[in-house]
Scaffold this motif. Structure first.
Motif, PDB file in Angstrom:
ATOM      1  N   VAL A   1      18.050  -4.966  46.594  1.00 50.42           N
ATOM      2  CA  VAL A   1      17.023  -4.846  47.249  1.00 50.42           C
ATOM      3  C   VAL A   1      16.488  -5.839  48.380  1.00 50.42           C
ATOM      4  CG1 VAL A   1      14.613  -4.288  47.477  1.00 50.42           C
ATOM      5  CG2 VAL A   1      15.945  -3.545  45.697  1.00 50.42           C
TER       6      VAL A   1
ATOM      7  N   VAL B   1      10.676  -9.185  44.849  1.00 56.53           N
ATOM      8  CA  VAL B   1      10.751  -7.807  44.279  1.00 56.53           C
ATOM      9  C   VAL B   1       9.772  -7.679  43.077  1.00 56.53           C
ATOM     10  CG1 VAL B   1      12.427  -6.555  42.879  1.00 56.53           C
ATOM     11  CG2 VAL B   1      13.503  -8.015  44.616  1.00 56.53           C
TER      12      VAL B   1
ATOM     13  N   THR C   1      14.350  -7.602  50.481  1.00 59.81           N
ATOM     14  CA  THR C   1      12.883  -7.842  50.589  1.00 59.81           C
ATOM     15  C   THR C   1      12.697  -8.201  51.825  1.00 59.81           C
ATOM     16  OG1 THR C   1      13.021 -10.067  49.666  1.00 59.81           O
ATOM     17  CG2 THR C   1      12.671  -8.019  48.298  1.00 59.81           C
TER      18      THR C   1
END
Length: 134
Positions: free
Chosen positions: A61, A112, A63
């Motif tokens: 992910v 996260v 960010t």
């Protein structure tokens, strides 16, 4: 995979700033696209060298924190080639390294949410991050 794009740099600091640090020497007024791509990849690798002790790589992910860190490191590194960098470039770079150091020590996160964090085994992380400045 780079944590930011050319568009992210432009979004944060403007097209003029990007061109100032990454102008193609052979084509004045044009962006050195390959240089920007390489700069983003190198900045991402630098980020990985810090966060890899806490997060499995590659990070799944991206960010806003990772994006901003990548942009600030990229601009600093590109400015080294372009000529004298500004104090602002240095400050943003030093701030990025400071945050990355905190992330590596477990004092901050990449942003996260806790339920989505992919942390490594603490013994794994300790084995790769045992040196501390004294």
């Amino acid at each position: 995979m780079a944590y930011a794009t050319k568009e992210d740099i432009t979004k944060l600091y403007g097209a003029d700033e990007l061109l100032r640090v990454a102008e193609d020497e052979a084509n004045p007024g044009q962006l050195d696209e390959a240089g920007v791509t390489a700069g983003l990849a190198n900045a991402s690798a630098e980020i990985d060298s810090y966060i890899g002790v806490k997060y499995p790589l590659p990070v799944s992910v991206v960010t806003p924190t990772l994006e901003r860190l990548c942009v600030d490191i990229t601009l600093y590194r590109l400015a080294l080639k372009a000529g004298p960098r500004t104090d602002e470039h240095r400050t943003r770079y030093e701030d990025a390294v400071s945050l990355l150091t905190k992330i590596a020590k477990g004092l901050a996160t990449i942003g996260v949410p806790a339920d989505q964090e992919e942390q490594t085994d603490p013994d794994f992380a300790a084995g790769f991050y045992t040196w501390e400045r004294g």
